[in-house]
Design a protein around this motif. Structure first.
Motif, PDB file in Angstrom:
ATOM      1  N   SER A 185     -24.192   9.102 -29.662  1.00 41.18           N
ATOM      2  CA  SER A 185     -22.886   8.488 -29.947  1.00 41.18           C
ATOM      3  C   SER A 185     -23.116   7.019 -30.286  1.00 41.18           C
ATOM      4  O   SER A 185     -22.841   6.112 -29.487  1.00 41.18           O
ATOM      5  N   TYR A 188     -20.501   4.066 -29.697  1.00 39.51           N
ATOM      6  CA  TYR A 188     -19.829   3.987 -28.403  1.00 39.51           C
ATOM      7  C   TYR A 188     -20.612   3.083 -27.458  1.00 39.51           C
ATOM      8  O   TYR A 188     -21.845   3.184 -27.356  1.00 39.51           O
ATOM      9  N   ASP A 250     -22.120  12.990 -34.738  1.00 39.04           N
ATOM     10  CA  ASP A 250     -22.954  13.449 -33.628  1.00 39.04           C
ATOM     11  C   ASP A 250     -24.434  13.326 -33.981  1.00 39.04           C
ATOM     12  O   ASP A 250     -24.901  13.909 -34.956  1.00 39.04           O
ATOM     13  N   GLY A 278     -18.818  10.721 -32.058  1.00 43.38           N
ATOM     14  CA  GLY A 278     -20.195  11.093 -31.808  1.00 43.38           C
ATOM     15  C   GLY A 278     -20.265  12.316 -30.915  1.00 43.38           C
ATOM     16  O   GLY A 278     -19.304  13.081 -30.785  1.00 43.38           O
ATOM     17  N   ASP A 284     -15.466   8.653 -26.932  1.00 39.76           N
ATOM     18  CA  ASP A 284     -15.289   7.684 -28.026  1.00 39.76           C
ATOM     19  C   ASP A 284     -14.063   7.962 -28.888  1.00 39.76           C
ATOM     20  O   ASP A 284     -13.580   7.071 -29.568  1.00 39.76           O
TER      21      ASP A 284
END
Length: 301
Positions: A185, A188, A250, A278, A284
């Motif tokens: 992620s 994030y 992702d 993600g 996120d």
């Protein structure tokens, strides 16, 4: 929103602790986390599901403190499924309950959604496709395109093979966990969650338990007899209507796999790619994820 309550569940193999948000008489959304995460990973989605009339129950998976490690060393999918069913029973099933699973929680959730007598009315699986999506390879549409993606996926999945090594992985938690959060992620800020993960699996015995999930799956070891019947379901076709969600950004597994997931889902299901999300999409992009979930599972009221 007020702080969650705690549910304690004693089983013959583990002592499980779960967070619970929302009224006790509401239908349950049982939320299963994955690796390297904790039940706290549902803290942003939980208030939104509670506002839609659901009670969110999120156990710390076996081996993740404050849940205990397994006394018989089982981290097989069947064991995770058994834990989920025991938590549901302790929380008080309503007959309207749903399952939401992310990462390893999605793997266990796929097994629960494949049970012919599943207690869940609907399932939401996130970030990891059900194993049955890719079995057998000969039935998969456009299998050549899928095979072409495997080399890049193997690079992304380096940690799985690394975890099979002796000794070295046991001393790598402080390196592996923050690296995976950054890789999976990338947009994030995971500092709070990495600290929560450190609390849950930072101790040597808990870290070995987290590694045990991957070792049990890759090495194909047999689960203890108490989990054997449940364990058979995790590679089977799903029966419960399922929403599959995958983050567009992702870094663990490409969202491209979603095109193979949707045709393999049972009637009444669908798949969605969550934009700007993600791997840990419930953190996120919590509003987007909660909206998609509530559109699918409906109101708990």
């Amino acid at each position: 929103m007020s702080e969650p309550d705690w549910i304690d569940v004693a089983t013959p193999d583990v002592h499980l602790r779960a967070l619970s948000w929302g009224p006790e008489d509401a239908p349950i959304a049982l939320c299963l986390h994955g690796f390297p995460d904790t039940a706290h990973g549902w803290r942003k989605v939980a208030p939104l599901l509670v506002a839609a009339g659901w009670r969110v129950v999120a156990p710390f998976m076996r081996g993740y403190a404050p849940s205990s490690t397994s006394t018989d060393g089982s981290y097989h999918v069947g064991a995770l499924m058994d834990d989920a069913l025991r938590v549901l029973e302790a929380a008080g099933p309503t007959g309207r309950d749903v399952l939401i699973g992310h990462d390893w929680g999605a793997i266990a959730g796929a097994g629960l959604a494949a049970m012919p007598d599943s207690p869940f009315q609907k399932a939401v699986l996130m970030s990891v496709p059900p194993a049955d999506t890719f079995r057998p390879l000969g039935r998969i549409p456009d299998a050549g395109s899928l095979i072409a993606k495997l080399p890049r996926q193997l690079l992304r999945s380096w940690y799985i093979m690394y975890f099979q090594l002796p000794v070295l992985p046991e001393h790598s938690a402080s390196f592996v966990v923050p690296r995976l959060w950054r890789q999976w992620s990338p947009s994030y800020d995971a500092r709070e969650d990495v600290a929560l993960v450190r609390d849950a699996i930072g101790a040597p015995e808990s870290w070995r338990a987290a590694l045990g999930y991957y070792r049990a799956a890759i090495r194909g070891s047999k689960p203890p007899p108490r989990y054997a019947e449940l364990h058979e379901h995790w590679l089977s076709p799903l029966h419960v209507p399922t929403l599959y969600l995958h983050g567009a950004d992702d870094g663990c597994m490409s969202a491209d796999y979603t095109k193979w997931v949707e045709p393999a889902l049972p009637p009444g299901s669908r798949a969605e790619i969550v934009q700007l999300a993600g791997h840990f999409m419930q953190l996120d992009r919590p509003a987007d994820v909660a909206r998609l979930i509530t559109e699918f599972i409906g109101s708990g009221n």
